[in-house]
Design a protein around this motif. Sequence first.
Motif, PDB file in Angstrom:
ATOM      1  N   THR A   1       0.700  -1.208   0.004  1.00 10.48           N
ATOM      2  CA  THR A   1      -0.156   0.067   0.463  1.00 10.48           C
ATOM      3  C   THR A   1       0.597   0.833   0.170  1.00 10.48           C
ATOM      4  O   THR A   1       1.142   1.128   0.779  1.00 10.48           O
ATOM      5  N   ALA A   2       0.846   1.898  -0.940  1.00 12.04           N
ATOM      6  CA  ALA A   2       1.614   3.100  -1.213  1.00 12.04           C
ATOM      7  C   ALA A   2       0.751   4.603  -0.752  1.00 12.04           C
ATOM      8  O   ALA A   2      -0.410   4.504  -0.494  1.00 12.04           O
ATOM      9  N   GLN A   3       1.623   5.027  -1.089  1.00 10.20           N
ATOM     10  CA  GLN A   3       0.913   7.537  -0.982  1.00 10.20           C
ATOM     11  C   GLN A   3       1.528   7.666  -1.720  1.00 10.20           C
ATOM     12  O   GLN A   3       2.938   7.561  -2.424  1.00 10.20           O
ATOM     13  N   THR A   4       0.509   9.322  -2.445  1.00 12.21           N
ATOM     14  CA  THR A   4       0.803   9.929  -2.979  1.00 12.21           C
ATOM     15  C   THR A   4       2.158  10.644  -2.199  1.00 12.21           C
ATOM     16  O   THR A   4       2.221  10.699  -1.577  1.00 12.21           O
ATOM     17  N   ASN A   5       2.527  11.323  -3.083  1.00 10.01           N
ATOM     18  CA  ASN A   5       3.856  12.173  -2.771  1.00 10.01           C
ATOM     19  C   ASN A   5       5.231  11.223  -2.204  1.00 10.01           C
ATOM     20  O   ASN A   5       6.105  12.151  -1.072  1.00 10.01           O
ATOM     21  N   TRP A   6       5.199  10.361  -2.939  1.00  7.77           N
ATOM     22  CA  TRP A   6       6.371   8.947  -2.213  1.00  7.77           C
ATOM     23  C   TRP A   6       6.504   8.701  -3.763  1.00  7.77           C
ATOM     24  O   TRP A   6       5.755   8.629  -4.852  1.00  7.77           O
ATOM     25  N   LEU A   7       8.191   9.077  -3.896  1.00 12.09           N
ATOM     26  CA  LEU A   7       8.464   8.027  -5.248  1.00 12.09           C
ATOM     27  C   LEU A   7       9.232   6.937  -4.295  1.00 12.09           C
ATOM     28  O   LEU A   7      10.185   6.496  -3.676  1.00 12.09           O
ATOM     29  N   TYR A   8       8.906   5.519  -5.138  1.00 14.20           N
ATOM     30  CA  TYR A   8       9.064   3.827  -5.122  1.00 14.20           C
ATOM     31  C   TYR A   8      10.686   3.237  -5.929  1.00 14.20           C
ATOM     32  O   TYR A   8       9.948   2.930  -7.427  1.00 14.20           O
ATOM     33  N   THR A   9      11.335   2.992  -5.263  1.00 13.25           N
ATOM     34  CA  THR A   9      12.426   2.768  -6.241  1.00 13.25           C
ATOM     35  C   THR A   9      12.521   0.867  -6.201  1.00 13.25           C
ATOM     36  O   THR A   9      12.455   0.402  -4.438  1.00 13.25           O
ATOM     37  N   LEU A  10      12.308   0.008  -6.715  1.00  9.48           N
ATOM     38  CA  LEU A  10      12.610  -1.330  -6.256  1.00  9.48           C
ATOM     39  C   LEU A  10      13.831  -2.187  -6.975  1.00  9.48           C
ATOM     40  O   LEU A  10      14.183  -2.025  -7.668  1.00  9.48           O
ATOM     41  N   GLU A  11      14.772  -2.692  -5.561  1.00  9.74           N
ATOM     42  CA  GLU A  11      15.804  -2.421  -5.509  1.00  9.74           C
ATOM     43  C   GLU A  11      16.467  -4.315  -4.834  1.00  9.74           C
ATOM     44  O   GLU A  11      15.552  -4.373  -4.110  1.00  9.74           O
ATOM     45  N   ARG A  12      17.122  -4.804  -5.901  1.00  5.55           N
ATOM     46  CA  ARG A  12      18.206  -5.565  -5.239  1.00  5.55           C
ATOM     47  C   ARG A  12      19.459  -5.863  -4.891  1.00  5.55           C
ATOM     48  O   ARG A  12      19.921  -5.314  -5.849  1.00  5.55           O
ATOM     49  N   THR A  13      19.372  -6.982  -4.039  1.00  8.16           N
ATOM     50  CA  THR A  13      21.255  -7.492  -4.367  1.00  8.16           C
ATOM     51  C   THR A  13      21.222  -8.875  -4.149  1.00  8.16           C
ATOM     52  O   THR A  13      20.298  -9.387  -3.546  1.00  8.16           O
TER      53      THR A  13
ATOM     54  N   ARG B   1      25.266  -5.675   0.102  1.00 10.66           N
ATOM     55  CA  ARG B   1      26.589  -4.991   0.596  1.00 10.66           C
ATOM     56  C   ARG B   1      25.939  -3.068  -1.362  1.00 10.66           C
ATOM     57  O   ARG B   1      25.759  -2.161  -0.536  1.00 10.66           O
ATOM     58  N   SER B   2      25.466  -4.108  -2.186  1.00 13.02           N
ATOM     59  CA  SER B   2      25.603  -3.140  -3.415  1.00 13.02           C
ATOM     60  C   SER B   2      24.165  -3.242  -3.480  1.00 13.02           C
ATOM     61  O   SER B   2      23.430  -4.201  -3.728  1.00 13.02           O
ATOM     62  N   TRP B   3      23.434  -2.586  -3.344  1.00 14.44           N
ATOM     63  CA  TRP B   3      22.096  -1.926  -4.362  1.00 14.44           C
ATOM     64  C   TRP B   3      21.524  -1.800  -5.631  1.00 14.44           C
ATOM     65  O   TRP B   3      22.207  -1.242  -5.982  1.00 14.44           O
ATOM     66  N   THR B   4      20.773  -2.504  -6.443  1.00 13.54           N
ATOM     67  CA  THR B   4      20.546  -2.040  -7.645  1.00 13.54           C
ATOM     68  C   THR B   4      19.317  -2.043  -7.692  1.00 13.54           C
ATOM     69  O   THR B   4      18.372  -2.808  -8.240  1.00 13.54           O
ATOM     70  N   PRO B   5      18.522  -0.616  -8.182  1.00 12.85           N
ATOM     71  CA  PRO B   5      17.390  -0.122  -8.277  1.00 12.85           C
ATOM     72  C   PRO B   5      16.981  -1.254  -9.977  1.00 12.85           C
ATOM     73  O   PRO B   5      17.501  -1.257 -11.058  1.00 12.85           O
ATOM     74  N   ILE B   6      15.957  -1.919  -9.935  1.00 11.81           N
ATOM     75  CA  ILE B   6      15.480  -2.748 -10.836  1.00 11.81           C
ATOM     76  C   ILE B   6      14.357  -1.955 -12.119  1.00 11.81           C
ATOM     77  O   ILE B   6      14.916  -1.928 -13.258  1.00 11.81           O
ATOM     78  N   LEU B   7      14.318  -0.408 -11.225  1.00 12.61           N
ATOM     79  CA  LEU B   7      13.690   0.096 -12.404  1.00 12.61           C
ATOM     80  C   LEU B   7      13.535   1.970 -12.047  1.00 12.61           C
ATOM     81  O   LEU B   7      13.851   1.898 -10.528  1.00 12.61           O
ATOM     82  N   PRO B   8      13.206   2.771 -12.894  1.00 12.93           N
ATOM     83  CA  PRO B   8      13.383   3.949 -11.800  1.00 12.93           C
ATOM     84  C   PRO B   8      12.662   4.360 -11.181  1.00 12.93           C
ATOM     85  O   PRO B   8      11.223   3.683 -11.171  1.00 12.93           O
ATOM     86  N   ALA B   9      12.340   5.357 -10.478  1.00 16.18           N
ATOM     87  CA  ALA B   9      11.682   5.184  -9.263  1.00 16.18           C
ATOM     88  C   ALA B   9      10.086   5.591  -9.929  1.00 16.18           C
ATOM     89  O   ALA B   9      10.029   6.311 -10.671  1.00 16.18           O
ATOM     90  N   ALA B  10       9.276   4.995  -9.555  1.00 17.91           N
ATOM     91  CA  ALA B  10       7.906   5.353  -9.915  1.00 17.91           C
ATOM     92  C   ALA B  10       7.214   6.368  -8.562  1.00 17.91           C
ATOM     93  O   ALA B  10       7.019   5.891  -7.466  1.00 17.91           O
ATOM     94  N   PRO B  11       5.728   7.030  -9.548  1.00 23.25           N
ATOM     95  CA  PRO B  11       5.553   7.795  -8.378  1.00 23.25           C
ATOM     96  C   PRO B  11       4.510   7.444  -7.611  1.00 23.25           C
ATOM     97  O   PRO B  11       4.468   5.780  -7.549  1.00 23.25           O
ATOM     98  N   GLY B  12       4.098   7.152  -6.076  1.00 24.22           N
ATOM     99  CA  GLY B  12       3.414   6.533  -5.024  1.00 24.22           C
ATOM    100  C   GLY B  12       1.726   6.986  -6.014  1.00 24.22           C
ATOM    101  O   GLY B  12       1.211   7.570  -6.351  1.00 24.22           O
TER     102      GLY B  12
END
Length: 326
Positions: free
Chosen positions: A273-285, A289-300
């Motif tokens: 469950t998301a909210q407006t006024n936030w940007l959400y990014t799915l990251e993987r490691t 130690r090193s996290w990689t964004p899967i896609l560009p940040a998506a507006p909530g």
Amino acid sequence: MQQFNRKPANLAELAIGNWQLAIPTFLFALSSVAATFQDDFSSDPATRGWKAFGNTNLFQWDSTNQNLRATWDSSQSNSYFYHPLPATLTTNDAFLVQFDIQLSDIQWTGVYEVSVGLLNLADATSTNFSRALGNSPDLLEFDYFPDDGAGTPNIAATLTDASNGFFFIYDNLPMNLGVTYRVQLLHYAGETNIHSNVLTNGQRYTSMPLAFANPTADFRLDTFAVSSYSAAGDTYGDSILAKGTIDNVLVTDLPVQNMSGSLSNTVWHAQFTAQTNWLYTLERTADLRSWTPILPAAPGITGSMILSDTNAPPGNALYRIRADRQ
């Protein structure tokens, strides 16, 4: 409330995002950049942005016990020991307020309160702000009334909007002297009410099951404060003089709620469950130690949101959702 593989120790643990949901070959965790403020008074709060307004003698840092000693004295002018929040919270935000409170002495006449919580500093320090007269916009706070007017003690949580509309929940229970209570106040995005837990020794004392369900509108909260309210103008002779301590303060956004993760046809889906006024990014490691964004940040959005990894690697991986305020 979120559903996980283990029961949360308390709402604060939920808020700071240290949960992991285990499924075959994948783990899922939350990491967020939120409007978080936290203090355990282990060092002088004056060096970290705390300030006093009104009668500054009502508040003192106890360097020995590493907490804040507070006096609530309604014979004095409105007085606060306060700290600004990193961001202004509104009805569109989900957030948690948590702190420990212990009372050592209390005397009262009629109906008046001990108060700790969130406020709008400009409103609360204005000359016409008065809890006694009901002109107290933009509050979300814990209140303790040793007498609710019927001879019964009252633990309460109050929400007032920018126009003085108010909602409160409560329970007819005492705060015993010398007992530490952990207070948790929770607001969900878009709701016009509040939720609460009060704990003693890690066990729930009350969830404040009773409510005065008056509708409220938007609010603007920008400050955490220990609030000693003046009873000036009260024509009923109400007053309070109480002493106690405050410790372990936490105020944090809850930008991600109701998290779940699933693997379908090699595609990893994170639903929450998301909210407006936030940007959400799915990251993987693969190594923490090193996290990689899967896609560009998506507006909530308001409601359920899904982020997917269509190119999930073989073997184990750890996923997290990063939430950044826009």
